[in-house]
Design a protein around this motif. Structure first.
Motif, mmCIF file in Angstrom:
data_model
loop_
_atom_site.group_PDB
_atom_site.id
_atom_site.type_symbol
_atom_site.label_atom_id
_atom_site.label_comp_id
_atom_site.label_asym_id
_atom_site.label_seq_id
_atom_site.Cartn_x
_atom_site.Cartn_y
_atom_site.Cartn_z
ATOM 1 N N GLU A 152 0.829 -1.216 0.000
ATOM 2 C CA GLU A 152 0.000 0.000 0.000
ATOM 3 C C GLU A 152 0.861 1.263 0.000
ATOM 4 O OE1 GLU A 152 -2.448 -0.632 3.428
ATOM 5 O OE2 GLU A 152 -3.545 -2.284 2.475
ATOM 6 N N LEU A 153 1.970 1.224 0.750
ATOM 7 C CA LEU A 153 2.847 2.406 0.818
ATOM 8 C C LEU A 153 3.642 2.597 -0.468
ATOM 9 C CD1 LEU A 153 4.040 2.101 4.533
ATOM 10 C CD2 LEU A 153 2.639 3.931 3.576
ATOM 11 N N LYS A 154 3.932 1.494 -1.163
ATOM 12 C CA LYS A 154 4.612 1.591 -2.468
ATOM 13 C C LYS A 154 3.760 2.384 -3.450
ATOM 14 C CE LYS A 154 7.651 -2.401 -3.064
ATOM 15 N NZ LYS A 154 7.783 -3.667 -3.789
ATOM 16 N N GLU A 155 2.452 2.165 -3.381
ATOM 17 C CA GLU A 155 1.525 2.869 -4.268
ATOM 18 C C GLU A 155 1.516 4.372 -3.984
ATOM 19 O OE1 GLU A 155 -2.165 0.798 -3.711
ATOM 20 O OE2 GLU A 155 -1.415 -1.018 -4.720
ATOM 21 N N ARG A 156 2.050 4.745 -2.811
ATOM 22 C CA ARG A 156 2.090 6.158 -2.445
ATOM 23 C C ARG A 156 3.503 6.733 -2.614
ATOM 24 N NH1 ARG A 156 -1.974 6.678 2.626
ATOM 25 N NH2 ARG A 156 -1.579 8.866 2.206
ATOM 26 N N GLY A 157 4.325 5.999 -3.358
ATOM 27 C CA GLY A 157 5.624 6.538 -3.743
ATOM 28 C C GLY A 157 6.782 6.232 -2.812
ATOM 29 N N ILE A 158 6.547 5.365 -1.824
ATOM 30 C CA ILE A 158 7.641 5.014 -0.910
ATOM 31 C C ILE A 158 8.295 3.731 -1.411
ATOM 32 C CG2 ILE A 158 8.228 4.382 1.485
ATOM 33 C CD1 ILE A 158 5.802 6.052 2.373
ATOM 34 N N TRP A 159 9.612 3.656 -1.367
ATOM 35 C CA TRP A 159 10.281 2.415 -1.750
ATOM 36 C C TRP A 159 10.969 1.821 -0.523
ATOM 37 C CZ3 TRP A 159 15.704 1.903 -1.828
ATOM 38 C CH2 TRP A 159 16.421 3.096 -1.680
ATOM 39 N N PHE A 160 11.263 0.526 -0.602
ATOM 40 C CA PHE A 160 11.646 -0.199 0.607
ATOM 41 C C PHE A 160 12.968 -0.924 0.470
ATOM 42 C CE2 PHE A 160 7.251 0.690 1.038
ATOM 43 C CZ PHE A 160 7.082 0.899 2.402
ATOM 44 N N VAL A 161 13.787 -0.764 1.521
ATOM 45 C CA VAL A 161 15.063 -1.469 1.584
ATOM 46 C C VAL A 161 15.025 -2.400 2.799
ATOM 47 C CG1 VAL A 161 16.189 0.419 2.867
ATOM 48 C CG2 VAL A 161 17.580 -1.248 1.647
ATOM 49 N N CYS A 162 15.435 -3.630 2.559
ATOM 50 C CA CYS A 162 15.366 -4.650 3.594
ATOM 51 C C CYS A 162 16.776 -5.001 4.061
ATOM 52 C CB CYS A 162 14.661 -5.856 2.979
ATOM 53 S SG CYS A 162 14.937 -7.381 3.820
ATOM 54 N N PHE A 184 14.858 -3.425 -2.548
ATOM 55 C CA PHE A 184 16.292 -3.727 -2.461
ATOM 56 C C PHE A 184 16.585 -4.436 -1.154
ATOM 57 C CE2 PHE A 184 15.953 0.291 -4.826
ATOM 58 C CZ PHE A 184 16.666 -0.019 -5.980
ATOM 59 N N THR A 185 17.714 -5.136 -1.105
ATOM 60 C CA THR A 185 18.218 -5.637 0.178
ATOM 61 C C THR A 185 19.581 -5.004 0.410
ATOM 62 O OG1 THR A 185 19.143 -7.591 -0.891
ATOM 63 C CG2 THR A 185 16.969 -7.840 0.120
ATOM 64 N N ALA A 186 19.823 -4.590 1.638
ATOM 65 C CA ALA A 186 21.082 -3.936 1.986
ATOM 66 C C ALA A 186 21.789 -4.722 3.075
ATOM 67 C CB ALA A 186 20.802 -2.519 2.486
ATOM 68 N N SER A 187 23.093 -4.895 2.921
ATOM 69 C CA SER A 187 23.861 -5.568 3.962
ATOM 70 C C SER A 187 24.822 -4.575 4.597
ATOM 71 C CB SER A 187 24.633 -6.755 3.385
ATOM 72 O OG SER A 187 25.608 -6.307 2.464
ATOM 73 N N ILE A 188 25.195 -4.853 5.834
ATOM 74 C CA ILE A 188 26.165 -4.028 6.556
ATOM 75 C C ILE A 188 27.503 -4.761 6.505
ATOM 76 C CG2 ILE A 188 26.769 -3.094 8.827
ATOM 77 C CD1 ILE A 188 23.688 -3.158 9.433
ATOM 78 N N PRO A 189 28.566 -4.119 6.036
ATOM 79 C CA PRO A 189 29.865 -4.800 5.983
ATOM 80 C C PRO A 189 30.320 -5.206 7.393
ATOM 81 C CG PRO A 189 29.934 -2.685 4.837
ATOM 82 C CD PRO A 189 28.645 -2.727 5.589
ATOM 83 N N GLU A 217 23.068 -6.222 -1.112
ATOM 84 C CA GLU A 217 24.114 -5.326 -1.637
ATOM 85 C C GLU A 217 24.663 -4.493 -0.476
ATOM 86 O OE1 GLU A 217 26.537 -3.736 -4.272
ATOM 87 O OE2 GLU A 217 24.888 -4.863 -5.163
ATOM 88 N N THR A 218 25.966 -4.259 -0.442
ATOM 89 C CA THR A 218 26.549 -3.416 0.614
ATOM 90 C C THR A 218 25.846 -2.058 0.638
ATOM 91 O OG1 THR A 218 28.667 -4.489 0.308
ATOM 92 C CG2 THR A 218 28.704 -2.401 1.465
ATOM 93 N N MET A 219 25.444 -1.631 1.812
ATOM 94 C CA MET A 219 24.597 -0.425 1.932
ATOM 95 C C MET A 219 25.237 0.819 1.319
ATOM 96 S SD MET A 219 24.896 0.450 5.986
ATOM 97 C CE MET A 219 26.431 1.050 6.685
ATOM 98 N N TYR A 220 26.586 0.891 1.322
ATOM 99 C CA TYR A 220 27.263 2.073 0.785
ATOM 100 C C TYR A 220 27.128 2.180 -0.737
ATOM 101 C CZ TYR A 220 29.341 2.004 5.432
ATOM 102 O OH TYR A 220 29.522 1.988 6.790
ATOM 103 N N ARG A 221 26.731 1.094 -1.381
ATOM 104 C CA ARG A 221 26.585 1.128 -2.841
ATOM 105 C C ARG A 221 25.153 1.439 -3.270
ATOM 106 N NH1 ARG A 221 29.596 -4.374 -3.386
ATOM 107 N NH2 ARG A 221 31.763 -3.762 -3.081
ATOM 108 N N LEU A 222 24.250 1.555 -2.311
ATOM 109 C CA LEU A 222 22.842 1.788 -2.639
ATOM 110 C C LEU A 222 22.480 3.263 -2.499
ATOM 111 C CD1 LEU A 222 21.209 -1.234 -0.771
ATOM 112 C CD2 LEU A 222 21.367 -0.957 -3.245
ATOM 113 N N ASP A 223 21.539 3.696 -3.345
ATOM 114 C CA ASP A 223 20.998 5.052 -3.234
ATOM 115 C C ASP A 223 19.807 4.971 -2.271
ATOM 116 O OD1 ASP A 223 19.790 7.479 -3.460
ATOM 117 O OD2 ASP A 223 19.741 7.522 -5.656
#
Length: 246
Positions: A166-176, A214-219, A182-188
């Motif tokens: 529902e929140l995606k439909e309102r323009g919010i995107w999600f990082v897990c 997206f999925t983000a990892s912490i080094p 992907e290493t978090m420093y490489r993500l926008d």
């Protein structure tokens, strides 16, 4: 609020609390107790997705303040839950892109309290937790949040995946947060964002993970494989803050 105000003891009091619509986060029931009134209370608890614990009499006596628990003790929410809509309005009022923190499988109240504290300091507009299998806003959470619960809204939703949709439909995107991401420093991580974090043991459930963009990892460089959930939330939240400031 004092501890006594957050616990409800005795069959009539607990049943009345459920029927009046009070938010009950956790119910402790005497193991093996099967009489009519207790069965009715258990039915109400299941209907409201309350966490149920069947415990020995010693445990109930330990939790009881009145010593008249009659085999049931309920933990009520220490604070009122907010609506997700309130969080989006707060972002709009502050002329900021929404920044939400969503928690999946976080059952430890100390972790939840610490995450709410981090959310407040990082400028998140709110924290979203699921109704099932999750810590609620108990006295322990309030204490661990160090006062942040007075300022940072927390919403309880039936289904985290559906809420994300529902929140995606309102323009919010999600990082897990995920160790295989992907290493978090490489993500926008700028713009309207929802950060999704799970427990150390189970992580984010498959369905919720699949709902994220997206999925983000912490080094990590040590010998153990994962950070404490509240620490991981802090690290990722502040990477979001860093990118927003830049």
């Amino acid at each position: 609020m004092r501890y006594e105000e957050l616990t409800i003891e005795g069959r009539n009091a607990v049943l009345e609390a459920f029927r009046s619509g009070k938010t009950i986060d956790r119910l402790f029931v005497l193991k093996g107790c099967q009489d009519g009134p207790v069965r009715t209370i258990i039915r109400e608890a299941k209907k409201h997705d309350t966490i149920l614990d069947y415990v020995e009499k010693e445990r109930l006596d330990q939790l009881s303040e009145t010593k008249k628990h009659q085999g049931v003790i309920a933990f009520a929410a220490a604070y009122e839950y907010a609506q997700v809509e309130d969080m989006l309005k707060a972002a709009k009022d502050r002329q900021e892109d929404p920044f939400l923190i969503l928690l999946d499988n976080i059952e430890d109240p100390h972790n939840l309290g610490a995450i709410i504290r981090t959310a407040n300091l990082a400028g998140a507009h709110g924290v979203i937790i699921p109704k099932r299998r999750a810590a609620g806003l108990t006295a322990t959470v309030a204490k661990a949040s160090a006062g942040a619960l007075n300022y940072t809204p927390v919403a309880k939703v039936t289904n985290i995946s559906q809420t994300i949709k529902e929140l995606k439909e309102r323009g919010i995107w999600f990082v897990c947060a995920d160790m295989d991401g992907e290493t978090m420093y490489r993500l926008d991580l700028k713009g309207p964002i929802g950060l999704v974090v799970g427990s150390e043991g189970e992580g984010v459930s498959r369905l919720v993970k699949e709902s994220c963009d997206f999925t983000a990892s912490i080094p990590v460089a040590g010998e153990i494989d994962s950070l404490n959930a509240s620490v991981a939330t802090g690290v990722l939240a502040y990477e979001i803050v860093r990118q927003r400031i830049q």
